[in-house]
Design a protein around this motif. Structure first.
Motif, PDB file in Angstrom:
ATOM      1  N   ILE A 108      45.830  -0.584   5.714  1.00 20.03           N
ATOM      2  CA  ILE A 108      47.029   0.231   5.892  1.00 20.03           C
ATOM      3  C   ILE A 108      47.379   0.833   4.530  1.00 20.03           C
ATOM      4  O   ILE A 108      47.453   0.121   3.521  1.00 20.03           O
ATOM      5  N   LEU A 109      47.587   2.146   4.489  1.00 22.94           N
ATOM      6  CA  LEU A 109      47.967   2.843   3.261  1.00 22.94           C
ATOM      7  C   LEU A 109      49.428   3.268   3.361  1.00 22.94           C
ATOM      8  O   LEU A 109      49.883   3.708   4.427  1.00 22.94           O
ATOM      9  N   SER A 110      50.154   3.172   2.256  1.00 22.28           N
ATOM     10  CA  SER A 110      51.564   3.570   2.254  1.00 22.28           C
ATOM     11  C   SER A 110      51.952   4.008   0.853  1.00 22.28           C
ATOM     12  O   SER A 110      51.349   3.600  -0.139  1.00 22.28           O
ATOM     13  N   GLY A 111      52.953   4.849   0.792  1.00 24.50           N
ATOM     14  CA  GLY A 111      53.449   5.335  -0.496  1.00 24.50           C
ATOM     15  C   GLY A 111      54.102   6.689  -0.351  1.00 24.50           C
ATOM     16  O   GLY A 111      54.537   7.081   0.735  1.00 24.50           O
ATOM     17  N   THR A 112      54.179   7.405  -1.461  1.00 25.43           N
ATOM     18  CA  THR A 112      54.747   8.753  -1.475  1.00 25.43           C
ATOM     19  C   THR A 112      53.813   9.648  -2.277  1.00 25.43           C
ATOM     20  O   THR A 112      53.147   9.193  -3.214  1.00 25.43           O
ATOM     21  N   TRP A 113      53.797  10.933  -1.922  1.00 28.47           N
ATOM     22  CA  TRP A 113      52.847  11.828  -2.570  1.00 28.47           C
ATOM     23  C   TRP A 113      53.282  12.217  -3.981  1.00 28.47           C
ATOM     24  O   TRP A 113      52.502  12.844  -4.712  1.00 28.47           O
ATOM     25  N   ASP A 114      54.491  11.838  -4.392  1.00 28.01           N
ATOM     26  CA  ASP A 114      54.948  12.195  -5.736  1.00 28.01           C
ATOM     27  C   ASP A 114      55.025  11.000  -6.682  1.00 28.01           C
ATOM     28  O   ASP A 114      55.468  11.143  -7.818  1.00 28.01           O
ATOM     29  N   ASP A 115      54.563   9.812  -6.230  1.00 26.54           N
ATOM     30  CA  ASP A 115      54.745   8.641  -7.092  1.00 26.54           C
ATOM     31  C   ASP A 115      53.537   7.707  -7.083  1.00 26.54           C
ATOM     32  O   ASP A 115      52.854   7.556  -8.087  1.00 26.54           O
ATOM     33  N   LYS A 116      53.239   7.078  -5.956  1.00 21.93           N
ATOM     34  CA  LYS A 116      52.172   6.072  -5.921  1.00 21.93           C
ATOM     35  C   LYS A 116      51.665   5.877  -4.499  1.00 21.93           C
ATOM     36  O   LYS A 116      52.319   6.257  -3.528  1.00 21.93           O
ATOM     37  N   MET A 117      50.489   5.262  -4.400  1.00 18.63           N
ATOM     38  CA  MET A 117      49.921   4.860  -3.109  1.00 18.63           C
ATOM     39  C   MET A 117      49.423   3.432  -3.226  1.00 18.63           C
ATOM     40  O   MET A 117      48.876   3.024  -4.251  1.00 18.63           O
ATOM     41  N   GLU A 118      49.616   2.669  -2.138  1.00 17.69           N
ATOM     42  CA  GLU A 118      49.189   1.283  -2.078  1.00 17.69           C
ATOM     43  C   GLU A 118      48.375   1.048  -0.815  1.00 17.69           C
ATOM     44  O   GLU A 118      48.509   1.792   0.165  1.00 17.69           O
ATOM     45  N   SER A 119      47.548   0.006  -0.838  1.00 17.07           N
ATOM     46  CA  SER A 119      46.762  -0.371   0.335  1.00 17.07           C
ATOM     47  C   SER A 119      47.000  -1.841   0.645  1.00 17.07           C
ATOM     48  O   SER A 119      47.224  -2.656  -0.265  1.00 17.07           O
ATOM     49  N   ALA A 120      46.961  -2.157   1.933  1.00 18.10           N
ATOM     50  CA  ALA A 120      47.123  -3.543   2.378  1.00 18.10           C
ATOM     51  C   ALA A 120      46.011  -3.849   3.374  1.00 18.10           C
ATOM     52  O   ALA A 120      45.845  -3.123   4.367  1.00 18.10           O
ATOM     53  N   LYS A 121      45.259  -4.903   3.116  1.00 22.62           N
ATOM     54  CA  LYS A 121      44.147  -5.273   3.987  1.00 22.62           C
ATOM     55  C   LYS A 121      44.672  -5.932   5.255  1.00 22.62           C
ATOM     56  O   LYS A 121      45.537  -6.812   5.214  1.00 22.62           O
ATOM     57  N   ILE A 122      44.170  -5.489   6.390  1.00 22.18           N
ATOM     58  CA  ILE A 122      44.591  -6.017   7.685  1.00 22.18           C
ATOM     59  C   ILE A 122      43.802  -7.292   7.979  1.00 22.18           C
ATOM     60  O   ILE A 122      42.564  -7.311   7.908  1.00 22.18           O
ATOM     61  N   VAL A 123      44.531  -8.357   8.316  1.00 20.75           N
ATOM     62  CA  VAL A 123      43.874  -9.623   8.655  1.00 20.75           C
ATOM     63  C   VAL A 123      43.959  -9.926  10.138  1.00 20.75           C
ATOM     64  O   VAL A 123      43.188 -10.743  10.656  1.00 20.75           O
TER      65      VAL A 123
ATOM     66  N   GLN B  16      48.922  -7.470  10.921  1.00 14.98           N
ATOM     67  CA  GLN B  16      49.266  -8.487   9.937  1.00 14.98           C
ATOM     68  C   GLN B  16      48.391  -8.239   8.711  1.00 14.98           C
ATOM     69  O   GLN B  16      47.160  -8.186   8.811  1.00 14.98           O
ATOM     70  N   THR B  17      49.034  -8.052   7.551  1.00 16.49           N
ATOM     71  CA  THR B  17      48.306  -7.637   6.357  1.00 16.49           C
ATOM     72  C   THR B  17      48.555  -8.596   5.203  1.00 16.49           C
ATOM     73  O   THR B  17      49.515  -9.381   5.211  1.00 16.49           O
ATOM     74  N   LEU B  18      47.687  -8.499   4.208  1.00 16.36           N
ATOM     75  CA  LEU B  18      47.913  -9.182   2.946  1.00 16.36           C
ATOM     76  C   LEU B  18      48.913  -8.387   2.110  1.00 16.36           C
ATOM     77  O   LEU B  18      49.339  -7.299   2.508  1.00 16.36           O
ATOM     78  N   GLN B  19      49.265  -8.921   0.959  1.00 12.57           N
ATOM     79  CA  GLN B  19      50.200  -8.215   0.094  1.00 12.57           C
ATOM     80  C   GLN B  19      49.597  -6.873  -0.346  1.00 12.57           C
ATOM     81  O   GLN B  19      48.401  -6.788  -0.640  1.00 12.57           O
ATOM     82  N   PRO B  20      50.392  -5.807  -0.368  1.00  9.34           N
ATOM     83  CA  PRO B  20      49.857  -4.493  -0.765  1.00  9.34           C
ATOM     84  C   PRO B  20      49.444  -4.478  -2.231  1.00  9.34           C
ATOM     85  O   PRO B  20      50.030  -5.172  -3.065  1.00  9.34           O
ATOM     86  N   LYS B  21      48.426  -3.697  -2.520  1.00  5.39           N
ATOM     87  CA  LYS B  21      47.901  -3.570  -3.878  1.00  5.39           C
ATOM     88  C   LYS B  21      47.904  -2.107  -4.294  1.00  5.39           C
ATOM     89  O   LYS B  21      47.659  -1.212  -3.480  1.00  5.39           O
ATOM     90  N   LEU B  22      48.162  -1.890  -5.560  1.00  5.32           N
ATOM     91  CA  LEU B  22      48.309  -0.529  -6.077  1.00  5.32           C
ATOM     92  C   LEU B  22      46.955   0.175  -6.136  1.00  5.32           C
ATOM     93  O   LEU B  22      45.985  -0.353  -6.678  1.00  5.32           O
ATOM     94  N   LEU B  23      46.916   1.378  -5.570  1.00  2.00           N
ATOM     95  CA  LEU B  23      45.734   2.232  -5.658  1.00  2.00           C
ATOM     96  C   LEU B  23      45.882   3.286  -6.748  1.00  2.00           C
ATOM     97  O   LEU B  23      44.965   3.531  -7.532  1.00  2.00           O
ATOM     98  N   TRP B  24      47.056   3.905  -6.767  1.00  2.00           N
ATOM     99  CA  TRP B  24      47.280   5.028  -7.678  1.00  2.00           C
ATOM    100  C   TRP B  24      48.749   5.086  -8.057  1.00  2.00           C
ATOM    101  O   TRP B  24      49.626   4.810  -7.240  1.00  2.00           O
ATOM    102  N   LYS B  25      49.004   5.434  -9.329  1.00  3.33           N
ATOM    103  CA  LYS B  25      50.357   5.599  -9.837  1.00  3.33           C
ATOM    104  C   LYS B  25      50.408   6.890 -10.644  1.00  3.33           C
ATOM    105  O   LYS B  25      49.539   7.145 -11.487  1.00  3.33           O
ATOM    106  N   LYS B  26      51.421   7.684 -10.429  1.00  4.17           N
ATOM    107  CA  LYS B  26      51.545   8.972 -11.119  1.00  4.17           C
ATOM    108  C   LYS B  26      51.842   8.765 -12.601  1.00  4.17           C
ATOM    109  O   LYS B  26      52.638   7.906 -12.975  1.00  4.17           O
TER     110      LYS B  26
END
Length: 742
Positions: free
Chosen positions: A575-590, A608-618
């Motif tokens: 699962i990917l989440s974030g905003t296009w002007d700041d950061k994106m994170e991913s969470a692995k689905i278990v 049900q996912t693990l804790q989100p991890k940072l992919l990209w930060k502006k």
């Protein structure tokens, strides 16, 4: 001669003063546009119409514009200035002296009174209401009749010329033979030719009278229809502006009393669009997410709340999402210091965009000449290259063993290209046909980039990037931009291709729509909306990203982006989440299961996912960025002069260079020169194509220098791909094939 004079129709109606009985002529200065300012024009007031020309000689073959005085509003301003308002348009005029201005005002007021008197006393059918939908058959019949009368006039004109020349020759012969024996025969011949000339002249006069009768009998009807259309257009413009102001007042009322709507939760981080009370927001219906996420360490939360939590999470592990041992970021910052970190501050020129754009509703913005006041000192080719701001995401993706993890980084890269646009509401320069832009960052970041403008209408650019760190990117993008009254939509068409060398994974995706709001009133702000589908053509893995349109009344995080990464069987893994002007994170689905129904009765999937991890930060913007067009650190270096580039490179474009230096008036002059030169070149190619078509030869269109049209083996789409040779030509400094476009 007396007979001819007596046969002419009377120029006036009995007992009625025509509005064109007295003609007034003279020079006035007319406001043209923000590029040229006031320009000297020759004005002629006659028959209730104010016409203007560039020169007096131009009156013989063309007219630059006509203003009907009968429906015009005349307003006298300061310092020899007067304004005519007609059909929703304002004509700003200036005289050379107060006396001359007063004489023009008196003449215009008299002409307006006479025109209204003529319309009042016309013996038309008496219909009071306008008729916007005339009978098409009747109109076509009148036009056909006028065309026939014009043919008669043309024939008579030819005969008059022919008989007049013959009469002139006979008179010359008669003069030479005065007193000779055969003068009687010559006199007889002259009389015959004079008779023919008189007959032809009478026919010409009768044809003119018939033409005027037909035109006069229908002129009032056409004037009423034209005036109706002008009033409708003016009413529509006023309605649009009034609705925009009402809309803005409603939103301001909501902001002043937000407790009246319990569902509103404003972002605590603040928003640039909230800084101005005149801001206007895009009211989109809140889209309910199709799934719910649950972290293993917390209770069930909606996707919205999960996004809020993930945005605040600071946990970053040392796995594929972020490598602390990777020194590319440190090297990135160190090497940046060797390039320029600022440009001259942007001048403070106030200009009303609506005053220029109100006549362009529904049109393609690439065909509208605009002053540099609405540009930023970068071309569209440089904006495309700016997508590489976060190329290290692709470097990390190239080292991934898992294609699904690689897909997450590719998705983050596709989102990161929009982060530089959050404050960038200015328009980039439209590249000239054949214009190029190179970005050689081989030593710093391991890649080389080359762009070329391969089409002017529609505007299209081809882009190719090769990296020594294991990937190649290419794209062919066509831009379509429309002005919709309150906002401007920029819609890119075409696909972006990315291939990794070691795995052979080939990713394809497209761009979303960019929208600039508050064209009429308020502070300009930009939004990105739409869906991106990323496909790995080798493994058939997919990622669906959704850019939610911003709404003031939405409970979502502003500029929200969500996504799901699935394998070829359709099983969700991230699962990917974030905003296009700041950061994106991913969470692995278990784990996943079917949850309860949503507000619309639709059953949602619970992940049900693990804790989100940072992919990209502006990256943070440089200091003083607000005075440097809100350019990022990379954008500040894109127009930096470099030696050895092609003569068609965007860095060498004079209007863009002058604008960056703050010399906007000089930049407008050069911009106008370049655009005129490009129009002449396009007309020359059109003439050559027409000649080739008439001669039965094959028409050869424009061929780009560094790109060629091919069919992609994977997607089967027709795109422009890099043919090679640019970097070799740069090494040799052989630019003999490059056109001189600047």
């Amino acid at each position: 001669m007396n007979e001819l004079v007596k046969s002419l129709p009377s120029p006036t109606f009995p007992g009625l003063l025509l509005p064109g009985a007295d003609t007034y002529k003279g020079w006035l200065f007319k406001w043209t546009n923000y590029l040229k300012g006031y320009q000297r024009r020759w004005f002629v007031l006659s028959n209730g119409l104010l016409s203007y020309y560039r020169t007096q000689a131009e009156m013989a073959y063309t007219c630059r514009g006509t203003i009907p005085v009968a429906t015009a509003h005349i307003e006298v301003g300061d310092t020899c200035h007067l304004v005519l308002t007609s059909g929703g348009r304002n004509y700003h005029l200036k005289a050379t002296s107060d006396g001359e201005c007063q004489r023009w005002v008196s003449a215009l007021q008299q002409a307006k009174a006479n025109a209204n008197l003529l319309m009042h006393n016309s013996d038309d059918s008496g219909d009071e209401g306008p008729e916007p939908q005339e009978d098409r058959a009747l109109t076509q019949g009148v036009l056909k009749s006028l065309a026939n009368k014009l043919d008669d006039l043309s024939t008579c004109n030819e005969l008059i010329g022919k008989h007049g020349a013959a009469l002139q020759r006979s008179l010359s012969d008669l003069e030479e033979l005065r007193g000779s024996a055969d003068s009687t025969d010559r006199v007889k011949a002259v009389n015959e030719r004079a008779t023919l000339f008189r007959i032809t002249s009478n026919a010409m006069i009768n044809a003119c009278r018939d033409f005027l009768d037909v035109a006069d009998s229908n002129s009032r009807k056409w004037q009423k229809a034209l005036q109706y259309e002008r009033e409708q257009r003016h009413h529509l413009e006023e309605t649009i502006e009034q609705l925009a102001k009402q809309h803005n007042n409603l939103e301001r009322a909501w902001r002043e009393n937000p407790t009246s709507y319990t569902g509103v939760e404003r972002s605590q981080e603040g928003d640039a669009s909230d800084e101005n009370d005149e801001a206007e927001f895009f009211d989109a219906m809140e889209d309910s997410p199709a799934f719910i996420t649950v972290t293993t360490s917390g209770e069930i939360q909606h996707k919205r709340s999960g996004s809020n939590q993930s945005m605040m999470s600071g946990g970053v592990s040392n796995d594929w999402t972020h490598n602390e041992n990777d020194t590319s970021g440190t090297m990135h910052m160190q090497l940046r210091r060797t390039r320029r970190s600022r440009i001259p501050d942007k001048p403070n020129y106030s200009l009303n965009l609506w005053s220029i754009m109100k006549n362009c509703i529904g049109k393609d913005l690439s065909k509208i000449p605009m002053p540099v006041n609405f540009n930023e000192p970068l071309s569209m080719l440089q904006r495309l290259t700016e997508d590489l701001e976060y190329s290290e995401l692709l470097d990390r993706a190239a080292r991934c063993d898992s294609s699904l993890e690689q897909m997450c980084l590719v998705a983050a890269f596709s989102v990161s290209s929009y982060s530089t646009t959050v404050h960038r509401t200015a328009k980039p320069f439209n590249p000239l046909l054949g214009e190029t832009y190179e970005l050689d960052r081989l030593e710093e970041y391991g890649y080389r980039s080359i762009c070329e403008q391969v089409s002017h209408h529609p505007p299209a650019a081809a882009h190719h990037v090769t990296s020594q760190r294991g990937w190649t990117l290419w794209q062919y993008i066509t831009i379509d931009s429309k002005f919709r009254g309150k906002y401007i939509s920029v819609m890119p068409f075409g696909n972006i291709h990315l291939q990794f060398h070691s795995s052979g994974n080939h990713y394809v995706w497209s761009k979303v729509t960019s929208t600039v709001h508050n064209i009429i009133v308020g502070k300009l702000w930009i939004d990105q909306s739409g869906d991106i589908d990323i496909v790995n053509n080798r493994t058939k893995d997919t990622c669906h990203l959704k850019f939610s349109p911003y709404s003031y009344f939405s409970r979502d995080v502003p500029r929200k982006v969500t996504g799901v990464v699935e394998n070829r069987e359709g099983t969700a893994h991230y699962i990917l989440s974030g905003t296009w002007d700041d950061k994106m994170e991913s969470a692995k689905i278990v784990d996943s299961s079917q949850g309860c129904g949503g507000s619309e009765g639709k059953q949602k999937t619970v992940y049900q996912t693990l804790q989100p991890k940072l992919l990209w930060k502006k990256y943070p913007l440089p200091d003083n960025a607000e005075n440097m067009h809100f350019f990022s650190s990379l954008a500040l270096t894109l127009n930096e002069p470099e030696e050895g580039v092609a003569p068609t490179d965007s860095r060498l474009r004079p209007d863009q260079r002058l604008m960056e230096a703050g010399l906007w008036d000089e930049a407008n002059t050069h911009k106008q020169r370049l655009e005129e030169s490009q129009r002449l070149e396009r007309k020359r190619r059109e003439v050559q194509a027409t000649q080739a078509l008439e001669e039965g030869q094959d028409i050869e269109g424009y061929n780009p220098l560094w790109f060629e049209k091919k069919t992609d083996d994977t997607t089967r789409e027709s795109i422009y791909m890099y043919r090679g040779g640019y970097w070799e030509a740069k090494d040799r400094q052989d630019w003999s094939q490059c056109p001189q476009i600047f």
